[in-house]
Scaffold this active site. Structure first.
Site, PDB file in Angstrom:
ATOM      1  N   GLY A 186       0.844  -1.192   0.000  1.00 20.69           N
ATOM      2  CA  GLY A 186       0.000   0.000   0.000  1.00 20.69           C
ATOM      3  C   GLY A 186       0.875   1.236   0.000  1.00 20.69           C
ATOM      4  O   GLY A 186       2.041   1.183  -0.398  1.00 20.69           O
ATOM      5  N   SER A 187       0.325   2.329   0.477  1.00 15.81           N
ATOM      6  CA  SER A 187       1.052   3.593   0.404  1.00 15.81           C
ATOM      7  C   SER A 187       2.129   3.684   1.485  1.00 15.81           C
ATOM      8  O   SER A 187       2.056   3.006   2.513  1.00 15.81           O
ATOM      9  CB  SER A 187       0.066   4.755   0.560  1.00 15.81           C
ATOM     10  OG  SER A 187      -0.539   4.667   1.833  1.00 15.81           O
ATOM     11  N   THR A 188       3.087   4.558   1.253  1.00 15.28           N
ATOM     12  CA  THR A 188       4.169   4.758   2.229  1.00 15.28           C
ATOM     13  C   THR A 188       3.609   5.325   3.532  1.00 15.28           C
ATOM     14  O   THR A 188       4.040   4.941   4.628  1.00 15.28           O
ATOM     15  CB  THR A 188       5.248   5.673   1.621  1.00 15.28           C
ATOM     16  OG1 THR A 188       5.833   4.970   0.508  1.00 15.28           O
ATOM     17  CG2 THR A 188       6.347   6.011   2.608  1.00 15.28           C
ATOM     18  N   THR A 226       0.669   4.775   4.909  1.00 24.95           N
ATOM     19  CA  THR A 226       0.077   3.681   5.685  1.00 24.95           C
ATOM     20  C   THR A 226       1.162   2.719   6.163  1.00 24.95           C
ATOM     21  O   THR A 226       1.078   2.176   7.264  1.00 24.95           O
ATOM     22  CB  THR A 226      -0.986   2.939   4.859  1.00 24.95           C
ATOM     23  OG1 THR A 226      -1.898   3.897   4.339  1.00 24.95           O
ATOM     24  CG2 THR A 226      -1.761   1.940   5.687  1.00 24.95           C
ATOM     25  N   GLY A 227       2.192   2.514   5.342  1.00 18.31           N
ATOM     26  CA  GLY A 227       3.297   1.636   5.736  1.00 18.31           C
ATOM     27  C   GLY A 227       3.939   2.099   7.037  1.00 18.31           C
ATOM     28  O   GLY A 227       4.285   1.272   7.890  1.00 18.31           O
ATOM     29  N   GLU A 263       5.721  -3.329   0.989  1.00 20.41           N
ATOM     30  CA  GLU A 263       5.861  -2.926  -0.417  1.00 20.41           C
ATOM     31  C   GLU A 263       5.081  -1.641  -0.561  1.00 20.41           C
ATOM     32  O   GLU A 263       3.848  -1.644  -0.559  1.00 20.41           O
ATOM     33  CB  GLU A 263       5.289  -4.004  -1.348  1.00 20.41           C
ATOM     34  CG  GLU A 263       6.026  -5.317  -1.319  1.00 20.41           C
ATOM     35  CD  GLU A 263       7.430  -5.230  -1.905  1.00 20.41           C
ATOM     36  OE1 GLU A 263       7.771  -4.191  -2.510  1.00 20.41           O
ATOM     37  OE2 GLU A 263       8.189  -6.194  -1.736  1.00 20.41           O
ATOM     38  N   CYS A 272       2.566   0.378  -8.787  1.00 20.55           N
ATOM     39  CA  CYS A 272       3.657   0.892  -7.945  1.00 20.55           C
ATOM     40  C   CYS A 272       4.915   1.101  -8.763  1.00 20.55           C
ATOM     41  O   CYS A 272       5.609   2.095  -8.593  1.00 20.55           O
ATOM     42  CB  CYS A 272       3.914  -0.058  -6.785  1.00 20.55           C
ATOM     43  SG  CYS A 272       4.122  -1.771  -7.294  1.00 20.55           S
TER      44      CYS A 272
HETATM   45  P1  NDP Z   1      -3.395   2.295   1.406  1.00 21.88           P
HETATM   46  O1  NDP Z   1      -2.047   2.320   1.983  1.00 21.88           O
HETATM   47  O2  NDP Z   1      -4.364   3.339   1.775  1.00 21.88           O
HETATM   48  O3  NDP Z   1      -4.150   0.898   1.699  1.00 21.88           O
HETATM   49  C1  NDP Z   1      -3.537  -0.339   1.470  1.00 21.88           C
HETATM   50  C2  NDP Z   1      -4.172  -1.379   2.367  1.00 21.88           C
HETATM   51  O4  NDP Z   1      -3.889  -1.051   3.718  1.00 21.88           O
HETATM   52  C3  NDP Z   1      -5.683  -1.472   2.265  1.00 21.88           C
HETATM   53  O5  NDP Z   1      -6.063  -2.834   2.425  1.00 21.88           O
HETATM   54  C4  NDP Z   1      -6.151  -0.645   3.444  1.00 21.88           C
HETATM   55  O6  NDP Z   1      -7.414  -1.081   3.844  1.00 21.88           O
HETATM   56  C5  NDP Z   1      -5.088  -0.960   4.488  1.00 21.88           C
HETATM   57  N1  NDP Z   1      -4.894   0.068   5.515  1.00 21.88           N
HETATM   58  C6  NDP Z   1      -5.150   1.391   5.446  1.00 21.88           C
HETATM   59  N2  NDP Z   1      -4.797   1.999   6.597  1.00 21.88           N
HETATM   60  C7  NDP Z   1      -4.286   1.037   7.398  1.00 21.88           C
HETATM   61  C8  NDP Z   1      -3.699   1.030   8.702  1.00 21.88           C
HETATM   62  N3  NDP Z   1      -3.570   2.145   9.417  1.00 21.88           N
HETATM   63  N4  NDP Z   1      -3.253  -0.144   9.202  1.00 21.88           N
HETATM   64  C9  NDP Z   1      -3.335  -1.287   8.485  1.00 21.88           C
HETATM   65  N5  NDP Z   1      -3.890  -1.339   7.253  1.00 21.88           N
HETATM   66  C10 NDP Z   1      -4.340  -0.202   6.705  1.00 21.88           C
HETATM   67  O7  NDP Z   1      -3.098   2.268  -0.140  1.00 21.88           O
HETATM   68  P2  NDP Z   1      -4.128   2.207  -1.318  1.00 21.88           P
HETATM   69  O8  NDP Z   1      -5.009   1.052  -1.147  1.00 21.88           O
HETATM   70  O9  NDP Z   1      -4.794   3.534  -1.448  1.00 21.88           O
HETATM   71  O10 NDP Z   1      -3.111   1.946  -2.555  1.00 21.88           O
HETATM   72  C11 NDP Z   1      -2.443   2.949  -3.235  1.00 21.88           C
HETATM   73  C12 NDP Z   1      -1.040   3.100  -2.737  1.00 21.88           C
HETATM   74  O11 NDP Z   1      -0.403   1.854  -2.574  1.00 21.88           O
HETATM   75  C13 NDP Z   1      -0.147   3.864  -3.696  1.00 21.88           C
HETATM   76  O12 NDP Z   1       0.582   4.826  -2.999  1.00 21.88           O
HETATM   77  C14 NDP Z   1       0.806   2.825  -4.261  1.00 21.88           C
HETATM   78  O13 NDP Z   1       2.053   3.234  -4.647  1.00 21.88           O
HETATM   79  C15 NDP Z   1       0.895   1.854  -3.176  1.00 21.88           C
HETATM   80  N6  NDP Z   1       1.160   0.547  -3.741  1.00 21.88           N
HETATM   81  C16 NDP Z   1       2.405   0.006  -3.636  1.00 21.88           C
HETATM   82  C17 NDP Z   1       2.697  -1.195  -4.234  1.00 21.88           C
HETATM   83  C18 NDP Z   1       4.030  -1.837  -4.100  1.00 21.88           C
HETATM   84  O14 NDP Z   1       4.148  -3.019  -4.370  1.00 21.88           O
HETATM   85  N7  NDP Z   1       5.049  -1.131  -3.704  1.00 21.88           N
HETATM   86  C19 NDP Z   1       1.699  -1.915  -5.005  1.00 21.88           C
HETATM   87  C20 NDP Z   1       0.424  -1.278  -5.006  1.00 21.88           C
HETATM   88  C21 NDP Z   1       0.170  -0.089  -4.395  1.00 21.88           C
HETATM   89  P3  NDP Z   1      -8.340  -0.315   4.917  1.00 21.88           P
HETATM   90  O15 NDP Z   1      -8.621   1.007   4.304  1.00 21.88           O
HETATM   91  O16 NDP Z   1      -9.482  -1.233   5.067  1.00 21.88           O
HETATM   92  O17 NDP Z   1      -7.612  -0.238   6.200  1.00 21.88           O
END
Ligand code: NDP
Length: 467
Positions: free
Chosen positions: A219-221, A223-224, A241, A275
């Protein structure tokens, strides 16, 4: 569409919470599915914990066989899974078909990797062995851009290594993951695999839960960072990732006509929601005009539409929030550069035409931030050193590429890029047997390959005295 269920402790269950999944091509509700409550999540974690010892003690070869069956089940249900991916994610059917094929291929590849015990020393006094032992309960949290394959490339190594695995898809793309769970109900033992969709409240519960040993997150940096903070209290293992802002450096010895279609495809893949898409295109001055003209032509000719239409090359953005973010960037674009293709949006559906912005430099969000949609800046450079320095200025470090007629020179320049994967005359060349991970703020650890499998294990040393 058949009803959807969560998979918990080998049972298909419903929930009091209902999620309305939107088709991004129409903005209409395409399906309803259950959303996991904290109670359901806790019961899935408890079941996963109970199931772990028996799965850990299941012979490695038997676990590999389960993965081969998973691959077969995905193949046998490919049509339905691909249809769900297009319905929830928006990508064209051909791209969804490819995602499904890749998901099965990842399972088959992972099933072929071995983690034999290694003999580190064996002399008159000692025999020292290293075993690769599973961690316990692993949670996979994934994003919405590749909802099926991303889930599978976390699930397969976690299970092969002997962990129980709990999958949480993104709230906007839960359908293919839920259907996968339903299809695997009788393939994977109860509790060893759980699938829980949610409305956005389960992620933090998983990342804080003391009975979860590892989080594999995509997911996003932003959230990471939150995942890492939450995981600290119980010192969970992490694979992160995260986002990327990959640079492509195009030297002036290239044949523009032959590379432009590749650059274009790799920049706008999945409507730019990838990504490791090319996100900043650095072009050497002598070919700048020619590259801008070629990419603008390709962008103007691109067919954007509903993923169900076989002619469609680029589907809509996946969700309203992402559409609004990209729309705001389109409004800003003329302030920082010249828009030579695209720049327009269309509703209903979250459609954005591939957009090219030239005569633009750093210092604005179109270049400095990760643009997770179909808008790409073309930046001019003079010397290679300057291009490398500018490419490396980003806090991200996922991928990067060099485009040149001289592949030896290209490899030397690529080696100076601060990123996890650096390519020459290609980009986003990933495969299940090649490790893939980010440098700097693009992540932690790797996925794919034997290295990726090892991330789901602890190293255990058995040291036997012989005297
Ligand atoms: P988010 O980081 O918002 O969400 C990713 C996942 O994390 C979702 O399942 C979300 O579900 C969950 N999430 C959100 N907040 C939390 C938290 N505080 N604790 C634990 N889990 C959480 O990303 P997006 O879904 O909006 O995806 C887009 C982003 O992801 C882009 O910035 C992109 O670059 C990155 N990305 C990176 C990849 C890589 O391999 N490097 C691949 C694909 C995307 P929920 O909202 O239910 O919590």
């Amino acid at each position: 569409m058949n009803p959807f269920h969560l998979l918990i402790d080998g049972q298909l269950v419903g929930s009091t919470q209902v999620l309305h999944v939107i088709d991004p091509a129409t903005e209409q509700v395409v399906a309803e599915c259950p959303g996991g409550t904290p109670e359901l999540a806790n019961s899935a974690i408890a079941a996963a914990k109970r199931a772990f010892p028996a799965w850990r003690d299941t012979p490695y070869a038997a676990r590999a066989e389960v993965l081969r069956t998973v691959a077969r089940v995905i193949d046998e249900n490919a049509e339905e899974l691909s249809r769900l991916i297009t319905a929830e994610q928006g990508k064209p059917r051909a791209a969804a078909d490819f995602e499904t094929v890749m998901a099965a291929a990842v399972c088959r590849y992972v099933a072929s990797v071995t983690l034999d015990t290694e003999v580190l020393e064996d002399d008159a006094s000692h025999r020292v062995l290293r075993r690769h032992v599973p961690l316990g309960v692993v949670a996979g949290i994934v994003a919405w851009n590749f909802p099926l394959v991303m889930a599978v490339y976390k699930m397969a190594p976690a299970l092969l290594a002997g962990n129980s695995f709990l999958l949480k898809p993104s709230p906007t793309t839960p359908l293919s993951a839920l259907r996968l769970g339903e299809l695997l109900k009788d393939v994977v033992p109860p509790g060893v695999l759980s699938v829980i969709s949610d409305g956005g409240d389960i992620g933090p519960l998983l990342t804080r839960h003391p009975d979860i040993a590892k989080i594999s997150f995509t997911g996003s940096t932003v959230t990471g960072r939150s995942v890492m903070r939450n995981a600290a209290d119980s010192l969970k293992r992490l694979t992160l990732e995260l986002g990327g802002n990959d640079a492509a450096i195009v030297l002036d010895d290239v044949d523009v006509a032959s590379i432009a279609p590749k650059l274009f495809a790799l920049a706008f893949l999945n409507s730019g929601q990838t990504c490791m898409a090319i996100k900043r295109i650095f072009v050497q001055a002598a070919v700048y005009e020619e590259v801008c003209t070629a990419l603008a032509k390709l962008a103007n000719e691109a067919i954007v539409g509903n993923g169900l239409d076989p002619k469609t090359q680029f589907g809509p953005l996946q969700n309203r929030k992402q559409f609004e973010t990209i729309s705001r960037l389109l409004d800003l674009a003329p302030r920082y550069g010249k828009v030579i293709a695209g720049g327009t949006v269309e509703r209903p559906g979250f459609y954005v035409r591939p957009t090219i912005v030239r005569d633009i430099e750093e210092g604005n969000p179109l270049v400095d931030e990760e643009v997770f949609g179909p808008v790409r800046p073309i930046l001019k450079f003079t010397t290679v050193n300057e291009a490398v320095e500018r490419a490396n200025q980003s806090p991200y470090g996922l991928g990067g590429s060099v485009w040149t007629a001289d592949s030896v020179k290209g490899a030397e320049i690529a080696s100076r890029l601060e990123c996890g994967s650096a390519w020459v005359n290609q980009h986003f060349a990933v495969a299940p047997q090649i490790p893939f991970g980010g440098a700097k703020q693009s992540g932690l650890g790797v996925e794919f390959s034997r290295d990726g499998l090892l991330e789901y294990t602890n190293s255990q040393v058995i040291n036997i005295a012989k005297t």
